[in-house]
Design an enzyme around this catalytic site. Structure first.
Site, mmCIF file in Angstrom:
data_model
loop_
_atom_site.group_PDB
_atom_site.id
_atom_site.type_symbol
_atom_site.label_atom_id
_atom_site.label_comp_id
_atom_site.label_asym_id
_atom_site.label_seq_id
_atom_site.Cartn_x
_atom_site.Cartn_y
_atom_site.Cartn_z
ATOM 1 N N ASP A 34 0.827 -1.222 0.000
ATOM 2 C CA ASP A 34 0.000 0.000 0.000
ATOM 3 C C ASP A 34 0.858 1.268 0.000
ATOM 4 O OD1 ASP A 34 1.072 -0.015 2.492
ATOM 5 O OD2 ASP A 34 -0.821 0.157 3.584
ATOM 6 N N GLU A 36 3.171 2.203 2.145
ATOM 7 C CA GLU A 36 3.765 2.641 3.418
ATOM 8 C C GLU A 36 5.249 2.288 3.401
ATOM 9 O OE1 GLU A 36 1.836 1.049 6.836
ATOM 10 O OE2 GLU A 36 0.048 2.277 6.593
ATOM 11 N N ARG A 93 11.130 27.475 -0.061
ATOM 12 C CA ARG A 93 10.559 28.699 -0.653
ATOM 13 C C ARG A 93 9.304 29.145 0.080
ATOM 14 N NH1 ARG A 93 10.796 26.959 -6.922
ATOM 15 N NH2 ARG A 93 10.536 24.940 -5.943
ATOM 16 N N HIS A 127 17.039 28.052 0.183
ATOM 17 C CA HIS A 127 16.510 29.125 -0.664
ATOM 18 C C HIS A 127 16.696 30.492 0.012
ATOM 19 C CE1 HIS A 127 14.157 31.463 -3.342
ATOM 20 N NE2 HIS A 127 13.315 31.777 -2.381
ATOM 21 N N ASP A 166 17.208 37.626 -9.979
ATOM 22 C CA ASP A 166 16.149 38.385 -9.287
ATOM 23 C C ASP A 166 16.752 39.038 -8.049
ATOM 24 O OD1 ASP A 166 16.335 36.384 -7.368
ATOM 25 O OD2 ASP A 166 14.545 35.327 -8.054
ATOM 26 N N LYS A 189 12.957 40.789 -11.781
ATOM 27 C CA LYS A 189 12.008 39.777 -12.271
ATOM 28 C C LYS A 189 10.671 39.902 -11.550
ATOM 29 C CE LYS A 189 11.895 35.368 -10.337
ATOM 30 N NZ LYS A 189 12.497 34.081 -9.935
ATOM 31 N N ARG A 191 7.105 37.657 -10.826
ATOM 32 C CA ARG A 191 6.511 36.327 -10.971
ATOM 33 C C ARG A 191 5.005 36.458 -10.749
ATOM 34 N NH1 ARG A 191 8.083 31.033 -10.872
ATOM 35 N NH2 ARG A 191 10.248 31.196 -10.265
ATOM 36 N N ASP A 215 22.006 30.852 -9.381
ATOM 37 C CA ASP A 215 20.735 30.834 -8.630
ATOM 38 C C ASP A 215 20.813 29.666 -7.661
ATOM 39 O OD1 ASP A 215 18.227 31.595 -7.827
ATOM 40 O OD2 ASP A 215 17.338 31.556 -9.832
HETATM 41 C C1 R5P Z 1 13.393 32.067 -6.760
HETATM 42 O O1 R5P Z 1 13.374 32.969 -5.982
HETATM 43 C C2 R5P Z 1 14.481 31.050 -6.838
HETATM 44 O O2 R5P Z 1 15.708 31.560 -6.411
HETATM 45 C C3 R5P Z 1 14.617 30.526 -8.244
HETATM 46 O O3 R5P Z 1 14.949 31.604 -9.091
HETATM 47 C C4 R5P Z 1 13.331 29.942 -8.711
HETATM 48 O O4 R5P Z 1 12.779 29.145 -7.723
HETATM 49 C C5 R5P Z 1 13.577 29.139 -9.944
HETATM 50 O O5 R5P Z 1 12.342 28.626 -10.362
HETATM 51 P P1 R5P Z 1 12.012 28.434 -11.897
HETATM 52 O O6 R5P Z 1 13.170 27.680 -12.480
HETATM 53 O O7 R5P Z 1 10.739 27.649 -11.895
HETATM 54 O O8 R5P Z 1 11.847 29.779 -12.490
#
Ligand code: R5P
Length: 308
Positions: A34, A36, A93, A127, A166, A189, A191, A215
């Site tokens: 199942d 688990e 995040r 993050h 960003d 950037k 979003r 990043d």
């Molecule tokens: C956002 O603040 C993170 O640092 C990354 O830039 C982001 O999570 C990347 O996500 P994606 O590849 O979906 O744009």
């Protein structure tokens, strides 16, 4: 000291153990019909300094649950100290209430890891570094930046600029720029959803420059790809995308393959499947960093040398 691995990134765990001149210790992790999860430690760990290596990568919730159950098993088997080693810490995040009636899941993860039995955490490129503060147990937070900048220094690229994709990435991009001895530029950037990213403005100069874009993670690739097209419009030459955690979901590889990106440099905090591999992707190993950190934690010596 004993090192165990969950099923998320066995290759990395073996590499870490090998670097330390050891083998992974013996554990059985099985699934019932199942689904688990069942865990049994196959050797005595009473009084031992235990390290459990488990990235909480896709399938995220499976790997997290597996880690919780392992922690519980070690706690009940009287390990002296249990360090949960999360090369990739998911849910980081979700670190604030940015809209009404949402959870702060990064904090929930911290609570659950501690309740399950973790005495310390060893992780990499959260993050947001302040997620460390969600824990009331010690957290050692490694950075992949020394490994990635070393790669670029060896390439000896002239006329380089580092671009933060960003505002959140400015701090780490500044460190990259300092180490690589070049200027920093920033993409502003916006979003509008998990899949929609729009580059709005550029702060700084990228004309006729080769670009390194660091990043913490590449998830759907939207951020990197949008920034790459935007920087090309602004006159950038070759673009190198890099990140610590290659989540690479939602068609990220296809997008990166088509985008004006020369190379995608990632680390092995998350293992890549065959479908995620591409000629553009170059994988750097962070196993030595984790191995050195484990050695220092065990010997109770400083880990700050690992940040240089
Ligand atoms: C956002 O603040 C993170 O640092 C990354 O830039 C982001 O999570 C990347 O996500 P994606 O590849 O979906 O744009």
């Amino acid at each position: 000291m004993k090192i165990f691995s969950g099923t998320a990134n066995l290759i990395l765990a073996k590499e870490v153990a090998k670097y330390l001149g050891r083998k992974l210790s013996d554990i059985s992790i099985k699934r019932f019909p199942d689904c688990e999860i069942w865990v049994k430690i196959n050797e005595n760990v009473r009084g031992k300094d235990v390290f459990i290596i488990q990235s909480t990568s896709n399938p995220v919730n499976e790997h997290i649950m597996e880690l919780f159950i392992m922690l519980d098993a070690f706690k009940r088997a009287s390990a002296r100290r249990i360090t949960a080693v999360l090369p990739f810490y998911s849910y980081a995040r979700q670190d604030r209430k940015d809209q009404p009636r949402v959870a702060v899941t990064a904090k929930l993860m911290a609570n659950l890891l501690t309740s399950a039995g973790a005495d310390r955490i060893l992780t990499m490129d959260l993050h947001a570094p302040q997620v460390q503060g969600f824990f009331d147990i010690p957290v050692d937070h490694l950075l992949a930046e020394p490994v990635i900048t070393k790669y670029f220094l060896k390439k000896k690229i002239k006329n380089l600029a580092v671009v933060a994709t960003d505002m959140g990435g400015v701090k780490i991009a500044r460190t990259f720029a300092q180490k690589l001895g070049c200027n920093l530029a920033i993409v502003d950037k916006r979003r509008s959803g998990p899949h929609e990213v729009k580059a709005m403005n550029l702060i700084g100069d990228v004309k006729d420059k080769d670009i390194v874009m660091p990043d913490d993670m590449i998830s759907t690739g939207g951020t990197m790809v949008e920034a790459a097209y935007f920087l090309k419009e602004k006159g950038a030459r070759e673009i190198y995308a890099c990140c610590t955690h290659p989540i690479l979901c939602g068609g990220a590889v296809e997008k990166l393959n088509k985008a004006p990106v020369r190379e995608v440099i990632v680390t092995n905090t998350i293992p890549l499947s065959k479908e995620q591999m591409s000629d553009k992707i170059k994988i750097l190993s962070i196993a030595p960093l984790f191995a050195e950190a484990i050695k220092s934690i065990h010997n109770e010596t400083s880990i700050s040398r690992l940040f240089n």
